[in-house]
Design a protein around this motif. Structure first.
Motif, PDB file in Angstrom:
ATOM      1  N   UNK A 180       6.462   1.381  14.166  1.00 24.67           N
ATOM      2  CA  UNK A 180       5.376   1.087  14.107  1.00 24.67           C
ATOM      3  C   UNK A 180       5.884   0.406  12.314  1.00 24.67           C
ATOM      4  N   UNK A 181       5.090  -0.290  11.697  1.00 21.66           N
ATOM      5  CA  UNK A 181       5.350  -0.827  10.309  1.00 21.66           C
ATOM      6  C   UNK A 181       5.540   0.247   9.026  1.00 21.66           C
ATOM      7  N   UNK A 214       5.651   2.396  -3.634  1.00 23.28           N
ATOM      8  CA  UNK A 214       4.869   3.437  -2.685  1.00 23.28           C
ATOM      9  C   UNK A 214       4.841   3.018  -1.770  1.00 23.28           C
ATOM     10  N   UNK A 215       5.586   3.477  -0.783  1.00 22.59           N
ATOM     11  CA  UNK A 215       5.819   3.044   1.085  1.00 22.59           C
ATOM     12  C   UNK A 215       4.537   4.539   2.314  1.00 22.59           C
ATOM     13  N   UNK A 216       3.948   3.694   2.709  1.00 21.37           N
ATOM     14  CA  UNK A 216       3.228   4.692   4.138  1.00 21.37           C
ATOM     15  C   UNK A 216       4.363   4.031   5.117  1.00 21.37           C
ATOM     16  N   UNK A 217       4.028   4.795   6.495  1.00 19.68           N
ATOM     17  CA  UNK A 217       4.590   4.425   7.864  1.00 19.68           C
ATOM     18  C   UNK A 217       3.202   4.687   8.640  1.00 19.68           C
ATOM     19  N   UNK A 218       2.898   3.649   9.177  1.00 20.33           N
ATOM     20  CA  UNK A 218       1.406   3.302   9.948  1.00 20.33           C
ATOM     21  C   UNK A 218       2.270   3.514  11.386  1.00 20.33           C
ATOM     22  N   UNK A 219       1.900   4.666  12.094  1.00 18.22           N
ATOM     23  CA  UNK A 219       2.569   5.018  13.395  1.00 18.22           C
ATOM     24  C   UNK A 219       1.254   4.744  14.435  1.00 18.22           C
ATOM     25  N   UNK A 220       1.944   3.669  14.514  1.00 21.80           N
ATOM     26  CA  UNK A 220       0.838   2.443  15.627  1.00 21.80           C
ATOM     27  C   UNK A 220       2.090   1.687  16.143  1.00 21.80           C
TER      28      UNK A 220
END
Length: 124
Positions: A64-65, A89-95
């Motif tokens: 995921x991205x 700041x980063x986040x991970x999309x579990x997609x």
């Protein structure tokens, strides 16, 4: 007659992103690049995308991205990203990429990203 197979593994992913016109920075086990959102309510914005460099590319896609800045996703499954650092700041999309078996290419993964961004909420 000989055919040239696409590179496999992380080198193949990096080569595919470069061939698609992206300037990629390798950060450890991630490929990081600027991505102009093409569709949805955030179209026209540019974000940073981080993709895990997959060892068995193109058999498997990135999970995921990772995204900076954080935009959130209306379907949830958002997690902390190891790319987070001071001032960024980063986040991970579990997609996971759907229909991966139909197009195991960077082009196929970029189509997946377009689908994800078409679902994002408009800015507040």
């Amino acid at each position: 007659m000989s055919t040239t197979l696409p590179e496999a593994g992380p080198a193949g992913m990096l080569a595919g992103l470069a061939a698609a016109g992206y300037t990629v920075e390798q950060r450890g086990e991630f490929a990081v690049f600027d991505y102009a959102i093409e569709v949805g309510p955030r179209a026209g914005e540019t974000v940073r995308i981080g993709l895990a460099l997959v060892q068995d590319w193109p058999l498997s896609p990135p999970p995921g991205p990772h995204l900076s800045p954080r935009l959130g996703h209306p379907h949830g499954a958002i997690h902390a990203s190891p790319l987070e650092r001071a001032g960024e700041e980063w986040e991970y999309w579990s997609r996971p990429a759907s229909n991966w078996s139909a197009d195991r290419t960077i082009r196929g993964y970029l189509r997946h990203l377009r689908t994800l961004f078409s679902q994002v909420e408009p800015p507040a």
